[in-house]
Write an enzyme that holds these catalytic residues in place. Structure first.
Site, PDB file in Angstrom:
ATOM      1  N   SER A 187       0.521  -1.566   0.325  1.00 50.50           N
ATOM      2  CA  SER A 187      -0.117   0.054   0.671  1.00 50.50           C
ATOM      3  C   SER A 187       1.328   1.513  -0.184  1.00 50.50           C
ATOM      4  O   SER A 187       2.270   1.516   0.605  1.00 50.50           O
ATOM      5  CB  SER A 187      -0.794  -0.287   1.394  1.00 50.50           C
ATOM      6  N   LYS A 212       1.897  -5.179   3.237  1.00 46.67           N
ATOM      7  CA  LYS A 212       3.812  -4.027   3.235  1.00 46.67           C
ATOM      8  C   LYS A 212       2.849  -2.642   3.331  1.00 46.67           C
ATOM      9  O   LYS A 212       2.440  -2.777   2.229  1.00 46.67           O
ATOM     10  CB  LYS A 212       4.536  -4.712   2.364  1.00 46.67           C
ATOM     11  N   GLY A 265       1.104   2.055  -5.353  1.00 52.35           N
ATOM     12  CA  GLY A 265       2.969   2.749  -5.619  1.00 52.35           C
ATOM     13  C   GLY A 265       3.176   3.636  -7.162  1.00 52.35           C
ATOM     14  O   GLY A 265       2.361   3.994  -8.232  1.00 52.35           O
ATOM     15  N   SER A 266       4.252   3.528  -6.578  1.00 49.64           N
ATOM     16  CA  SER A 266       4.773   3.466  -8.107  1.00 49.64           C
ATOM     17  C   SER A 266       4.739   2.921  -9.634  1.00 49.64           C
ATOM     18  O   SER A 266       5.167   1.745  -8.841  1.00 49.64           O
ATOM     19  CB  SER A 266       6.867   3.804  -7.727  1.00 49.64           C
ATOM     20  N   THR A 267       5.238   3.454 -10.489  1.00 54.48           N
ATOM     21  CA  THR A 267       5.195   2.411 -11.913  1.00 54.48           C
ATOM     22  C   THR A 267       6.355   1.676 -12.106  1.00 54.48           C
ATOM     23  O   THR A 267       6.471   0.152 -12.836  1.00 54.48           O
ATOM     24  CB  THR A 267       5.164   3.410 -12.694  1.00 54.48           C
ATOM     25  N   GLU A 293      -1.816  -0.348  -9.220  1.00 51.90           N
ATOM     26  CA  GLU A 293      -3.196   1.271  -9.616  1.00 51.90           C
ATOM     27  C   GLU A 293      -0.918   1.851  -9.023  1.00 51.90           C
ATOM     28  O   GLU A 293      -1.061   1.576  -7.985  1.00 51.90           O
ATOM     29  CB  GLU A 293      -3.930   1.664  -8.895  1.00 51.90           C
ATOM     30  N   CYS A 327      -2.461  10.494  -7.402  1.00 50.36           N
ATOM     31  CA  CYS A 327      -1.905   9.578  -8.529  1.00 50.36           C
ATOM     32  C   CYS A 327      -2.936  10.599  -9.891  1.00 50.36           C
ATOM     33  O   CYS A 327      -2.530  10.374 -10.721  1.00 50.36           O
ATOM     34  CB  CYS A 327      -1.807   8.389  -8.629  1.00 50.36           C
ATOM     35  N   GLU A 425       6.322  11.619 -14.271  1.00 52.31           N
ATOM     36  CA  GLU A 425       5.517  11.967 -12.622  1.00 52.31           C
ATOM     37  C   GLU A 425       6.792  13.015 -12.246  1.00 52.31           C
ATOM     38  O   GLU A 425       7.555  12.604 -11.750  1.00 52.31           O
ATOM     39  CB  GLU A 425       5.090  10.949 -13.076  1.00 52.31           C
TER      40      GLU A 425
END
Length: 543
Positions: A187, A212, A265-267, A293, A327, A425
Site C-alpha cells: 500500500s 506491507k 505505488g510507483s510504476t 494502480e 496519482c 511524473e
C-alpha cells in the site's frame, strides 16, 4: 443454519464533515491532534494476531515538522515474513469457510468503527503522519474508507448472486472460491483509504493477506489494523509487516503459495515486482493475480470555449490539493492562446495566495510533501525548469526543508510540449502549462494522447459540445477516469470507479465488482439429474 438468499442494498456515501470554526468535529479533531502530537507510539509487526517486536527500529515523523517523532516501528525481516505467510495460510483455511455475508458484516462493522469511534483517530494520524489538512484527511481516511467497505459489501452481493442457467436435466451453479494461497498487499503513503481497501477487498472475498504498508503512512495504517481486529477479522487473516519492501517481497514472491499481488505505488516498483513474479512463475501452484494502480501524468485540456474561472479553479485544486501527491493530480495543462492572458493572471494570483504550513493550523491549504527524497526530486524538476530556455516559472519555484519538507506550489509555462515536466511524473505541487493556438485544438488532443505513457485521469473544459465530443473520442484511451468540466481528482466510491491503464495500472476499478472478481477463482458445478446409461447416441442407428 440461515439459508436465506441475502443481498446488501446500495449504500449511501459517508457524509463529509466541514470542520468549520465552532463545529463539534473541529473541536474534537484539534483535541485528538494535540493528543497524538504529545505521544510517541510503538508500532510492532502483527503476525497471527500477535504483536512482534524485532528491536530493529525505524522512525515515523511529521513531514511538516520532521524533527518531531510520532512513532517508532519494528522492522520486519525474513523470519517475520515467513511467519506471516504461514499464519496467513493457516487462517485462510478457516476464514474462507465463513459465509460471505458474515465476512461482509465484519467489513461493515469496520466501516461503522471508522465512521464513528475511530474517525478522529485515523484522520488525525493521517494529518500528522502524512501531512494532510483536515479536509483532505476527512475525505480520505474517514469518508472514502467507510465508502470502500460499504460499497464492497454491495459489490460482493452483485458477484455472489450471479449463477448460470440450468437445463431441464441438470442443475448448474458457480462457487466463488478464494484464491489458493495468500495475497501480498503493498500500500502507498498518499491515501489511507487506499491502504484499507487494498486489504479489505481481498479479505472480503475469503482470502488472507501479508500486508506491507508504506513506512510514511505507518501511523494511520496501524490504526486501520486496530479497526480490522476490533471489527472481528480473525487473527492471521491480515498480517501487518512494517519494513523494507524489497526485503519483504524477496521472500513473498518466491513462495509457492503466492497467489496474488494487490498494489498501489510507483510504476517502476510495480514493473519490478511483476518482473520478479514472471521469473518465479514456474514455482507457483497457480498463475498469480496481479492488480495494480500506479502513476499518472494527468492532464487538463481547455478548449477556447471554456470558462476561465471554472478552469483555473480546477487547475489550482487539481494540481495543489495534498501538495500534488495524488496519482490523479493535474500535472500538465493545455490552454488556448485566446484564454491564456486571463488564465495566467488568475492562476498566478490564486497560486501565490495559497497558504502553506503545519496541518494543525487550519488556515493552511498546502502542507508538506511526504519526505526528503520526495522534496529533493520535486526541487530537481523545478531547478531544471529554471535553467531551461524552454520553460518559465510563473509562480512558486522554491522550497525549504529546514523544518518541514515544504515546496511552494509552482506553475511552469513551457514552450516545448515535450519538456520534461510535461512528460515525467513529478508527484508534487508542480503544474506545467503549454499554450497552443486556438486553431490547433484537434492537433493538441492528439498531442495530449501521445505525450505521456500514463493513462490515469484527465479533464477537458469546454462549453462547445462538439469540442467535448472530439476530446471524448480522441482521448478514449488516455485516461481511465475522464472528466468533463471538472478537475481530474476526487473520484468518489460508487460514483466514479477509479483506475487507469497503460503505465497507470491494470484498471481494475477499486471499490467495484471488477476488482473483487480478481480475488476469487470460480468453480462451475454441474449435477446431472438423469445421467445416460449407455455410450451410444441415436444418430448412430441405421435408417
Amino acid at each position: 443454519m440461515n439459508n436465506a438468499v441475502f443481498r446488501f442494498a446500495v449504500p449511501r456515501n459517508e457524509e463529509t464533515l466541514s470542520y468549520a470554526p465552532g463545529s463539534v468535529e473541529r473541536i474534537e479533531i484539534k483535541a485528538e491532534l494535540d493528543r497524538q502530537s504529545s505521544q510517541k507510539v510503538e508500532i510492532p509487526a502483527i503476525i497471527g494476531g500477535r504483536e512482534v517486536r524485532t528491536g530493529r527500529l525505524g522512525k515515523v515523523v511529521m513531514p511538516h515538522d520532521h524533527g518531531h517523532v510520532l512513532a517508532n516501528y519494528h522492522k520486519s525481516g525474513q523470519q517475520e515474513v515467513a511467519m506471516a505467510i504461514e499464519s496467513a495460510l493457516k487462517a485462510k483455511a478457516e476464514w474462507s469457510k465463513f459465509s460471505w455475508v458474515d465476512r461482509a458484516s465484519v467489513m461493515l462493522k469496520a466501516a461503522e468503527l471508522i465512521s464513528k469511534k475511530y474517525r478522529h483517530i485515523v484522520n488525525a494520524a493521517t494529518m500528522l503522519g502524512q501531512s494532510k489538512n483536515a479536509y483532505q484527511a476527512e475525505i480520505d481516511a474517514a469518508c472514502e474508507s467507510a465508502d470502500f467497505l460499504r460499497f464492497g459489501a454491495y459489490a460482493a452481493s452483485y458477484i455472489y448472486e450471479w449463477q448460470p442457467s440450468s437445463g431441464g436435466d441438470c442443475v448448474n451453479r458457480v462457487e466463488y472460491r478464494p484464491l489458493e494461497g495468500f495475497v501480498f498487499v503493498v500500500s502507498p503513503f498518499n491515501f489511507t483509504a487506499t491502504a484499507l481497501n487494498l486489504v479489505a477487498s481481498v479479505v472480503l472475498m475469503g482470502n488472507a493477506v501479508v500486508w506491507k504498508p508504506a513506512t510514511t503512512s505507518l501511523l494511520s495504517n496501524y490504526y486501520l489494523m486496530k479497526v480490522f481486529r476490533e471489527a472481528g477479522v480473525p487473527d492471521g487473516v491480515i498480517n501487518f509487516l512494517p519494513g523494507k519492501g524489497s526485503e519483504i517481497s524477496e521472500v513473498v514472491l518466491k513462495h509457492p503459495n503466492f497467489a496474488g499481488l494487490h498494489f498501489t505505488g510507483s510504476t517502476d516498483t510495480f514493473t519490478g515486482l511483476w518482473g520478479k513474479i514472471g521469473q518465479n512463475l514456474a514455482s507457483y501452484r497457480n498463475y498469480p493475480r496481479i492488480v495494480g494502480e500506479t502513476g499518472g501524468k494527468d492532464f487538463v485540456l481547455a478548449h477556447p470555449s471554456a470558462d476561465v474561472e471554472e478552469l483555473v479553479t480546477a487547475l489550482v485544486r487539481g494540481a495543489f490539493e495534498y501538495q500534488g501527491q495524488k496519482c490523479s493530480a493535474a500535472s500538465r495543462a493545455y490552454v488556448p492562446q485566446s484564454l491564456w492572458g486571463r488564465v495566467r493572471e488568475l492562476l498566478v494570483e490564486w497560486t501565490e495566495g495559497l497558504s502553506m504550513g503545519d496541518v494543525r493550523d487550519f488556515g493552511n491549504f498546502v502542507n508538506a510533501v511526504i519526505d526528503e527524497s520526495s522534496f529533493d526530486k520535486i526541487m530537481g524538476y523545478i531547478e531544471r525548469a529554471k535553467s531551461s530556455a524552454d520553460a518559465e516559472i510563473l509562480a512558486g519555484g522554491f522550497g525549504d526543508k529546514s523544518k518541514g519538507y515544504f515546496v511552494r506550489p509552482t506553475v511552469i509555462e513551457v514552450k516545448d510540449p515535450h519538456f520534461v515536466t510535461m512528460e515525467e511524473e513529478i508527484f508534487g505541487p508542480v503544474l506545467s502549462v503549454y499554450v497552443y493556438e486556438d486553431s490547433a485544438y484537434e492537433d493538441v488532443l492528439r498531442l495530449c494522447d501521445e505525450t505521456s505513457p500514463y493513462a490515469l485521469t484527465g479533464a477537458v473544459f469546454a462549453k462547445d459540445r462538439d469540442a467535448i465530443a472530439k476530446a471524448y473520442d480522441t482521448l478514449r484511451y488516455a485516461a481511465g477516469n475522464f472528466y468533463i468540466n471538472d478537475k481530474p481528482t476526487g473520484a468518489v466510491v460508487g460514483q466514479q470507479p477509479f483506475g487507469g491503464a497503460r503505465a497507470s495500472g491494470t484498471n481494475d476499478k477499486a471499490g467495484t465488482h471488477f476488482n473483487l472478481m480478481r480475488w476469487v477463482s470460480p468453480r462451475t458445478i454441474k449435477e446431472n439429474l438423469l445421467p445416460p446409461s449407455h455410450w451410444s447416441y441415436p444418430f448412430l442407428q441405421s435408417d
